[in-house]
Enzyme design. Structure first.
Site, mmCIF file in Angstrom:
data_model
loop_
_atom_site.group_PDB
_atom_site.id
_atom_site.type_symbol
_atom_site.label_atom_id
_atom_site.label_comp_id
_atom_site.label_asym_id
_atom_site.label_seq_id
_atom_site.Cartn_x
_atom_site.Cartn_y
_atom_site.Cartn_z
ATOM 1 N N ASP A 1 -6.398 15.353 -14.481
ATOM 2 C CA ASP A 1 -5.620 15.800 -13.318
ATOM 3 C C ASP A 1 -6.515 16.438 -12.256
ATOM 4 O O ASP A 1 -7.559 17.008 -12.579
ATOM 5 C CB ASP A 1 -4.552 16.803 -13.798
ATOM 6 C CG ASP A 1 -3.474 17.020 -12.753
ATOM 7 O OD1 ASP A 1 -3.339 16.180 -11.833
ATOM 8 O OD2 ASP A 1 -2.760 18.044 -12.845
ATOM 9 N N ASN B 1 4.817 9.019 -12.299
ATOM 10 C CA ASN B 1 3.939 8.839 -11.138
ATOM 11 C C ASN B 1 4.435 7.779 -10.150
ATOM 12 O O ASN B 1 3.937 7.694 -9.020
ATOM 13 C CB ASN B 1 2.501 8.522 -11.574
ATOM 14 C CG ASN B 1 1.759 9.723 -12.131
ATOM 15 O OD1 ASN B 1 0.914 9.604 -13.009
ATOM 16 N ND2 ASN B 1 2.065 10.919 -11.629
HETATM 17 C C1 IPE Z 1 -0.128 13.973 -15.216
HETATM 18 O O1 IPE Z 1 -0.534 14.456 -14.000
HETATM 19 C C2 IPE Z 1 -0.306 12.484 -15.291
HETATM 20 C C3 IPE Z 1 -1.677 12.000 -15.259
HETATM 21 C C4 IPE Z 1 -2.766 12.728 -15.290
HETATM 22 C C5 IPE Z 1 -1.815 10.569 -15.212
HETATM 23 P P1 IPE Z 1 0.508 14.724 -12.810
HETATM 24 O O2 IPE Z 1 -0.284 15.280 -11.676
HETATM 25 O O3 IPE Z 1 1.301 13.509 -12.536
HETATM 26 O O4 IPE Z 1 1.455 15.824 -13.447
HETATM 27 P P2 IPE Z 1 2.399 16.891 -12.727
HETATM 28 O O5 IPE Z 1 3.235 16.149 -11.746
HETATM 29 O O6 IPE Z 1 1.493 17.871 -12.044
HETATM 30 O O7 IPE Z 1 3.170 17.516 -13.836
HETATM 31 C C1 IPE Z 2 -4.353 12.812 -11.530
HETATM 32 O O1 IPE Z 2 -4.647 13.402 -10.306
HETATM 33 C C2 IPE Z 2 -4.262 11.305 -11.444
HETATM 34 C C3 IPE Z 2 -2.902 10.766 -11.531
HETATM 35 C C4 IPE Z 2 -1.847 11.457 -11.806
HETATM 36 C C5 IPE Z 2 -2.736 9.345 -11.283
HETATM 37 P P1 IPE Z 2 -3.508 13.780 -9.278
HETATM 38 O O2 IPE Z 2 -3.286 12.638 -8.366
HETATM 39 O O3 IPE Z 2 -2.289 14.263 -9.974
HETATM 40 O O4 IPE Z 2 -4.205 14.976 -8.477
HETATM 41 P P2 IPE Z 2 -3.509 16.310 -7.963
HETATM 42 O O5 IPE Z 2 -2.820 16.943 -9.116
HETATM 43 O O6 IPE Z 2 -2.547 15.903 -6.890
HETATM 44 O O7 IPE Z 2 -4.637 17.131 -7.454
HETATM 45 MG MG MG Z 3 -1.686 16.073 -10.576
#
Ligand code: IPE
Ligand code: IPE
Ligand code: MG
Length: 246
Positions: free
Chosen positions: A24, A72
């Protein structure tokens, strides 16, 4: 592997055999640089190889990474399309590398919602690495723990309805056989980067007794050295599984 890393401090026999990572922080990493979110996703994808390559020396036999959740899809169409294109290119590009490094690749998650081309590449990567006996890399793509348990329950219910399974035979050994992770051991350690202390629907059943590490580092800044430090910390933990130890 970078020189000077103190891998001696890690005992492969007490270290985690299965590590799962919630990668993340790509979006925030990009934002901090004034760049679009996809720039962060590309940087994040480039971090994966070093972590996978470090596994054999660290005694990590199974590595499971969360790439895209069933939630997502709620992101903008631009980001989702960009991610799907990144996954296609990533799998196509890395397949040979995985074979060379003896990495067996598997995917977990609900595949039908993914496009044909991506699914084809996923099948190909799994088939091409089927003979590999090194690290078991599992990529969670369109994965959600609740979705997985729901799909598993549907298949289990069908087996009961058609007489292949008795309701009384549904137990903690039979149910996981219906999960996407049926051939994998449960994760010993779950790492989440970016400072969020939640699991966001990742490996709900499998992580019942996992240890957790929530670290502030954003995923594109995560290195094999940081990974090594986290594994050292794991060795000092006392996993009791509900029992009492001396
Ligand atoms: C969790 O991260 C999913 C992945 C790392 C693929 P998210 O960024 O989607 O999770 P939330 O929305 O902060 O809970
Ligand atoms: C994790 O990074 C990757 C996916 C969930 C696909 P994020 O896209 O959630 O990055 P932040 O949390 O917005 O920084
Ligand atoms: Mg995230």
């Amino acid at each position: 592997m970078p020189e000077g890393r103190d891998i001696d401090a890690i005992d492969a026999s007490t270290g985690p055999r299965h590590v799962a990572i919630i990668m993340d922080g790509n979006g925030r990493w990009a934002k901090a640089r004034g760049r679009p979110r996809l720039f962060g996703h590309h940087a994040g994808a480039r971090r994966v190889r070093e972590i996978v390559s470090s596994c054999p020396d660290l005694g990590v036999k199974y590595l499971t990474i969360f790439a895209f959740s069933t939630e997502n899809w709620r992101r903008t169409q631009t980001e989702v399309a960009g991610l799907m294109s990144l996954f296609r290119r990533y799998i196509f590009k890395e397949m040979q590398e995985f074979v060379k490094e003896n990495v067996r690749v598997r995917f977990i998650g609900d595949r039908p919602r993914l496009d044909d081309k991506l699914r084809g590449l996923m099948d190909e990567a799994e088939a091409m690495t089927r003979h590999c006996t090194g690290t078991n890399l599992t990529i969670a793509l369109n994965y959600g723990g609740r979705d997985e348990v729901t799909r598993a329950t549907q298949r289990l219910a069908l087996d009961v309805a058609e007489g292949r399974l008795l309701p009384g035979d549904v137990n903690e050994e039979t149910l996981p056989k219906y999960l996407d992770t049926c051939v994998l051991p449960d994760p010993d350690l779950v790492i989440r980067t970016s400072g969020e202390a939640r699991i966001s629907n990742f490996l709900l059943w499998q992580s019942a007794y996992a240890e957790y590490e929530f670290i502030d580092t954003l995923w594109p800044d995560f290195t094999a050295d940081i990974f090594t430090e986290l594994l050292k910390g794991y060795g000092a933990r006392d996993r009791r599984f509900g029992a009492v130890t001396a």
